[in-house]
Design a protein around this motif. Structure first.
Motif, PDB file in Angstrom:
ATOM      1  N   TYR A   1      11.460  -0.008  -0.382  1.00  0.00           N
ATOM      2  CA  TYR A   1      12.167  -0.916  -1.285  1.00  0.00           C
ATOM      3  C   TYR A   1      11.217  -1.503  -2.333  1.00  0.00           C
ATOM      4  CZ  TYR A   1      16.549  -0.789   1.297  1.00  0.00           C
ATOM      5  OH  TYR A   1      17.730  -0.380   1.862  1.00  0.00           O
ATOM      6  N   ASP A   2       9.955  -1.701  -1.956  1.00  0.00           N
ATOM      7  CA  ASP A   2       8.969  -2.163  -2.938  1.00  0.00           C
ATOM      8  C   ASP A   2       8.762  -1.100  -4.020  1.00  0.00           C
ATOM      9  OD1 ASP A   2       6.909  -3.839  -4.042  1.00  0.00           O
ATOM     10  OD2 ASP A   2       5.439  -2.509  -3.119  1.00  0.00           O
ATOM     11  N   PHE A   3       8.750   0.171  -3.610  1.00  0.00           N
ATOM     12  CA  PHE A   3       8.598   1.278  -4.558  1.00  0.00           C
ATOM     13  C   PHE A   3       9.804   1.358  -5.496  1.00  0.00           C
ATOM     14  CE2 PHE A   3       9.191   5.909  -5.423  1.00  0.00           C
ATOM     15  CZ  PHE A   3       8.096   6.066  -6.268  1.00  0.00           C
ATOM     16  N   ILE A   4      11.000   1.211  -4.937  1.00  0.00           N
ATOM     17  CA  ILE A   4      12.226   1.240  -5.756  1.00  0.00           C
ATOM     18  C   ILE A   4      12.234   0.054  -6.725  1.00  0.00           C
ATOM     19  CG2 ILE A   4      14.745   1.072  -5.679  1.00  0.00           C
ATOM     20  CD1 ILE A   4      14.596   2.445  -2.906  1.00  0.00           C
ATOM     21  N   LYS A   5      11.791  -1.107  -6.235  1.00  0.00           N
ATOM     22  CA  LYS A   5      11.709  -2.295  -7.093  1.00  0.00           C
ATOM     23  C   LYS A   5      10.746  -2.061  -8.257  1.00  0.00           C
ATOM     24  CE  LYS A   5      10.608  -7.247  -6.885  1.00  0.00           C
ATOM     25  NZ  LYS A   5      10.164  -8.341  -5.987  1.00  0.00           N
TER      26      LYS A   5
ATOM     27  N   VAL B   1       0.841  -1.200   0.000  1.00  0.00           N
ATOM     28  CA  VAL B   1       0.000   0.000   0.000  1.00  0.00           C
ATOM     29  C   VAL B   1       0.876   1.250   0.000  1.00  0.00           C
ATOM     30  CG1 VAL B   1      -1.689   1.310   1.342  1.00  0.00           C
ATOM     31  CG2 VAL B   1      -1.918  -1.167   1.114  1.00  0.00           C
ATOM     32  N   TYR B   2       1.963   1.211   0.771  1.00  0.00           N
ATOM     33  CA  TYR B   2       2.898   2.342   0.847  1.00  0.00           C
ATOM     34  C   TYR B   2       3.400   2.712  -0.547  1.00  0.00           C
ATOM     35  CZ  TYR B   2       7.215   4.893   2.032  1.00  0.00           C
ATOM     36  OH  TYR B   2       8.210   5.820   2.117  1.00  0.00           O
ATOM     37  N   ALA B   3       3.858   1.694  -1.305  1.00  0.00           N
ATOM     38  CA  ALA B   3       4.424   1.944  -2.631  1.00  0.00           C
ATOM     39  C   ALA B   3       3.359   2.429  -3.610  1.00  0.00           C
ATOM     40  CB  ALA B   3       5.091   0.672  -3.155  1.00  0.00           C
ATOM     41  N   LYS B   4       2.162   1.830  -3.546  1.00  0.00           N
ATOM     42  CA  LYS B   4       1.080   2.244  -4.453  1.00  0.00           C
ATOM     43  C   LYS B   4       0.710   3.703  -4.220  1.00  0.00           C
ATOM     44  CE  LYS B   4      -1.143  -2.250  -5.227  1.00  0.00           C
ATOM     45  NZ  LYS B   4      -1.024  -2.262  -6.693  1.00  0.00           N
ATOM     46  N   GLU B   5       0.588   4.087  -2.954  1.00  0.00           N
ATOM     47  CA  GLU B   5       0.232   5.481  -2.643  1.00  0.00           C
ATOM     48  C   GLU B   5       1.323   6.434  -3.114  1.00  0.00           C
ATOM     49  OE1 GLU B   5      -0.516   5.592   1.526  1.00  0.00           O
ATOM     50  OE2 GLU B   5      -2.539   4.736   1.346  1.00  0.00           O
ATOM     51  N   LYS B   6       2.570   6.026  -2.954  1.00  0.00           N
ATOM     52  CA  LYS B   6       3.675   6.887  -3.384  1.00  0.00           C
ATOM     53  C   LYS B   6       3.699   7.012  -4.907  1.00  0.00           C
ATOM     54  CE  LYS B   6       8.462   7.897  -2.215  1.00  0.00           C
ATOM     55  NZ  LYS B   6       9.636   7.511  -1.411  1.00  0.00           N
ATOM     56  N   ALA B   7       3.367   5.922  -5.610  1.00  0.00           N
ATOM     57  CA  ALA B   7       3.343   5.957  -7.077  1.00  0.00           C
ATOM     58  C   ALA B   7       2.207   6.839  -7.587  1.00  0.00           C
ATOM     59  CB  ALA B   7       3.206   4.538  -7.628  1.00  0.00           C
ATOM     60  N   GLU B   8       1.042   6.725  -6.938  1.00  0.00           N
ATOM     61  CA  GLU B   8      -0.122   7.506  -7.374  1.00  0.00           C
ATOM     62  C   GLU B   8       0.059   8.996  -7.117  1.00  0.00           C
ATOM     63  OE1 GLU B   8      -3.188   5.586  -5.232  1.00  0.00           O
ATOM     64  OE2 GLU B   8      -3.255   3.820  -6.550  1.00  0.00           O
ATOM     65  N   HIS B   9       0.855   9.346  -6.111  1.00  0.00           N
ATOM     66  CA  HIS B   9       1.084  10.760  -5.779  1.00  0.00           C
ATOM     67  C   HIS B   9       2.545  11.149  -6.048  1.00  0.00           C
ATOM     68  CE1 HIS B   9      -2.416   9.477  -3.314  1.00  0.00           C
ATOM     69  NE2 HIS B   9      -2.880  10.663  -3.653  1.00  0.00           N
ATOM     70  N   LEU B  10       3.098  10.588  -7.109  1.00  0.00           N
ATOM     71  CA  LEU B  10       4.505  10.831  -7.450  1.00  0.00           C
ATOM     72  C   LEU B  10       4.751  12.318  -7.712  1.00  0.00           C
ATOM     73  CD1 LEU B  10       7.115   9.234  -7.884  1.00  0.00           C
ATOM     74  CD2 LEU B  10       6.524   9.056 -10.299  1.00  0.00           C
ATOM     75  N   ARG B  11       5.726  12.884  -7.017  1.00  0.00           N
ATOM     76  CA  ARG B  11       6.017  14.307  -7.126  1.00  0.00           C
ATOM     77  C   ARG B  11       7.181  14.562  -8.080  1.00  0.00           C
ATOM     78  NH1 ARG B  11       7.059  16.899  -1.512  1.00  0.00           N
ATOM     79  NH2 ARG B  11       7.149  18.727  -2.879  1.00  0.00           N
ATOM     80  N   ILE B  12       7.157  15.751  -8.679  1.00  0.00           N
ATOM     81  CA  ILE B  12       8.226  16.175  -9.591  1.00  0.00           C
ATOM     82  C   ILE B  12       9.131  17.132  -8.819  1.00  0.00           C
ATOM     83  CG2 ILE B  12       8.738  17.171 -11.846  1.00  0.00           C
ATOM     84  CD1 ILE B  12       5.753  16.694 -12.533  1.00  0.00           C
ATOM     85  N   HIS B  13      10.370  16.750  -8.605  1.00  0.00           N
ATOM     86  CA  HIS B  13      11.272  17.488  -7.718  1.00  0.00           C
ATOM     87  C   HIS B  13      12.227  18.405  -8.497  1.00  0.00           C
ATOM     88  CE1 HIS B  13      10.066  15.035  -4.235  1.00  0.00           C
ATOM     89  NE2 HIS B  13       9.991  14.050  -5.102  1.00  0.00           N
ATOM     90  N   THR B  14      12.821  19.329  -7.763  1.00  0.00           N
ATOM     91  CA  THR B  14      13.783  20.260  -8.367  1.00  0.00           C
ATOM     92  C   THR B  14      15.127  20.268  -7.632  1.00  0.00           C
ATOM     93  OG1 THR B  14      12.879  22.065  -7.012  1.00  0.00           O
ATOM     94  CG2 THR B  14      11.958  21.775  -9.224  1.00  0.00           C
TER      95      THR B  14
END
Length: 701
Positions: A278-282, A28-41
């Motif tokens: 780590y799931d998100f990075i994977k 769930v952590y990775a899915k939420e992070k993917a759905e709200h992926l931010r564009i950084h500077t």
């Protein structure tokens, strides 16, 4: 990153990339992070995210195992663990135990060598630690099934022992009662059962009054009654009481366990986040493998130097369809900040813009992008986009009015950290008036040092790009013969719209085409025709260039093959030389052995002989050659009959004779006072003083 309009990322189809990324996520952590992926500077953050993904991608390419199989969402359990007085049951504890074990596997995986080899990945666990006591405490209380162990407390052990004995007593007593009722014919087909935790016997309803005990109920058909026999009531009461005691003791133990481990609730929450990270990075690494994502060089400035950049979504689509995808190669830097792309419709201008924009957004979101690894990509703080029809019913704006509204924002806010994309700049109005406004807008964006790509059909913008510093032309290649776009960007020249060529190829009446040509400004027509011809010439030049490269590669291949053959021949000659030297050495050894044998014989003769003078004469004969007249041997006679000495200067290519053994050969190389002479197949290294030049005697073969 600041986006304008708010839908800019979606216009670049970044939402589809996020959806693909989310599909690879398991937690769930990775899915939420993917759905709200931010564009950084921030460069440091982007670089770390990219390196982490790149390192995990390497792990997957090498087939290495990385521990991270825990995918359950136990956030509520961990939150409950941190509440005073809370109680977690066995199944919840088993999930927490698995979480802790998985975290331990991750910490153990990162030994000293791997922390150095995968330094970016190890950053995830840099500010935390593994506490093995969590699993030890759980194992003291619970077994593998999540049940509280008998030895969890002395009271529980005593209660369960008593309960075991009472249940056995009850079972024996119950068996006696059932046997008696069966004998009497009172028992139904179902001998026994449980009601409210108490053991009951099933009897026919018509015989229920013949059986003493407590009636607990009847079946739905009313044919069977469930009775607790009178003989088992005391034992049932004891068992029921002990079971309540057991339940209370188990709850007390679990509550104590919850209280004891509640201090680790924040740490366990950190473990859950680590596994999710780590799931998100994977997931990012898997997405990179799907679309051939690479790690380009990241620069902390506004800059783009893309080599073989692919549109990520188009690449995936064509990959599934087994079709080729044409990459884009482009550089936008301080000298060339704005690219003006021209060419026919459906030629790939908009796709090229989206390729650059989507790759830039993905990069600043920490995703690897499908470009050549030697590409260089900078960081932009603002991204503006204007693609397609943007008329607004809400604000009663036409397409052109809305277009100007967007351009107004662009020229007011743009700066040197801005990346913009404008499709068909100035369209939606009279070509002359719209073209003038488009030229002014592009001048202002250039003055503000913004970076961007503009597509157009306007001739004045093509001319402007050719004479304005910081703005360059580009064209999408078009196959005029087959009337097909080639989807390849050529930077440095404007493109033709192929208006009349397309009209002729599709078969419009010639008199209409001729009439249209007359209506067009003569200079305009000539320029478009020139662009058309230039583009075709460049395409032919590109074909010739590819053919030249092919010939160069073939030449290099032949050169390597020739070198291999020469190396083999040189090696063979070295072996022959070595064999010859070995033969000489063997002859010398044989001579020395023979000499040794003869000397030993002379020593023996000296000891035995009475006449010592004879032995001395034999020794002198052996060691010293007597003076003899110089007689030409057979070899010398043979050579002298075929060659005569010239005593000329020895040079490379000279025919020479060795003075000592009369062998004849050709001089191949001169090194100071020595020369390399080829005699037959063997090269010999000889002093120049031992050589004399010769020539063949006429008439000799």
């Amino acid at each position: 990153m600041r986006l304008y309009p708010e839908s800019a990322a979606n216009q670049l189809e970044f939402d589809k990339v996020k959806a693909l990324l989310a599909n690879h996520c398991k937690t769930v952590y990775a899915k939420e992070k993917a759905e709200h992926l931010r564009i950084h500077t921030k460069k440091e953050y982007i670089e770390l995210e990219l390196r982490q993904t790149h390192e995990y991608k390497l792990l997957q390419q090498q087939g290495m195992y990385f521990p991270g199989d825990f995918t359950l969402n136990i956030q509520k359990d961990l939150k409950l663990l941190g509440i005073p007085g809370a109680l977690l049951i066995g199944e919840q504890w088993m999930h927490i135990r698995r979480l802790s074990e998985t975290a331990g596997s991750i910490f153990r995986w990162f030994d000293a060598e791997r922390r150095q080899a995968y330094s970016a990945l190890s950053k995830v666990i840099e500010d935390t630690y593994y506490e093995k006591v969590i699993v030890e405490i759980i194992d003291e209380i619970l077994d593998e099934g999540g049940n509280v162990k008998d030895n969890a407390s002395e009271d529980l052990a005593r209660i369960r022992m008593a309960l075991y004995k009472r249940r056995n007593d009850l079972r024996r007593m119950f068996e006696k009662v059932v046997a008696k009722l069966n004998k009497a014919g009172y028992s139904a087909e179902i001998d026994e059962g449980f009601s409210n935790g108490r053991r009951v016997v099933a009897v026919f309803a018509e015989h229920k009054r013949h059986v003493k005990g407590i009636l607990h109920g009847e079946s739905d058909s009313r044919k069977t009654a469930f009775i607790e026999p009178e003989e088992t009531i005391p034992l049932n009461n004891e068992v029921f009481s002990l079971e309540n005691d057991e339940s209370r003791e188990v709850q007390r133990i679990l509550r104590a366990l919850t209280a004891k481990l509640s201090v680790y609730a924040p740490l366990l929450k950190g473990y859950l986040d680590i596994i999710g990270e780590y799931d998100f990075i994977k997931a990012k690494a898997k997405l990179a493998l799907d679309m051939n994502g690479q790690l380009p060089n990241l620069l902390d400035k506004a800059h783009l130097e893309l080599k073989d950049a692919y549109h990520p979504l188009l690449y995936l689509y064509n990959k599934a369809s087994q079709k080729p995808t044409i990459p884009v190669t482009l550089t936008l830097d301080e000298k060339s900040r704005i690219l003006v792309i021209s060419g026919p419709n459906a030629g790939g201008k908009t796709v090229t813009m989206k390729t650059i924009g989507l790759n830039q957004v993905m990069l600043q979101s920490g995703l690897l992008v499908p470009v050549h690894p030697t590409s260089q990509m900078g960081i932009f703080r603002q991204l503006f986009i204007h693609i397609g029809d943007t008329q607004s019913i809400e604000f009663e704006l036409s397409t052109y009015s809305s277009h100007l509204q967007h351009m107004k924002h662009f020229i007011e806010v743009a700066n040197g950290k801005t990346l913009f994309f404008i499709d068909e700049l100035g369209s939606g109005s009279d070509p002359n008036l719209g073209g003038s406004f488009a030229e002014v807008i592009m001048e202002e964006l250039g003055r503000r040092h913004a970076f961007g790509i503009v597509t157009t059909h306007y001739l004045n913008l093509k001319v402007m790009a050719n004479r304005t510093q910081g703005i360059i032309n580009g064209a999408m290649q078009f196959d005029e013969v087959h009337l097909q776009p080639m989807y390849k960007l050529i930077v440095g020249k404007p493109g033709s719209s192929y208006t009349f060529a397309i009209a002729e190829r599709i078969g419009l009446p010639q008199h209409l085409i001729s009439r249209a040509r007359k209506l067009v400004d003569e200079d305009h027509f000539k320029l478009d025709k020139l662009l058309n011809r230039t583009e075709q010439d460049l395409q032919q030049l590109d074909i010739d260039k590819k053919e030249l490269h092919k010939l160069l590669r073939e030449n290099e291949k032949l050169k390597k093959e020739m070198q291999t053959v020469m190396d083999k021949e040189r090696h063979r000659q070295q072996i022959e030389t070595q064999k010859h030297q070995n033969q000489i050495t063997e002859d010398r050894l044989a001579y020395m052995k023979d000499m040794e044998r003869k000397l030993k014989q002379i020593v023996l003769d000296w000891k035995k002989a009475d006449d010592k003078n004879t032995v001395v004469q034999n020794l002198q004969t052996l060691l010293f050659k007597s003076k003899e007249k110089i007689v030409v041997n057979k070899l010398a006679k043979k050579v002298d009959t075929r060659f005569k000495e010239t005593k000329a200067e020895i040079t490379i290519g000279s025919l020479v004779k060795l003075k000592k053994n009369y062998q004849v050969g050709e001089v191949k190389e001169i090194r100071g006072k020595r020369a390399i002479v080829q005699i037959g197949v063997l090269p010999m290294n000889v002093e120049l003083d031992d050589l004399v030049t010769v020539e063949k005697i006429l008439g000799e073969g």
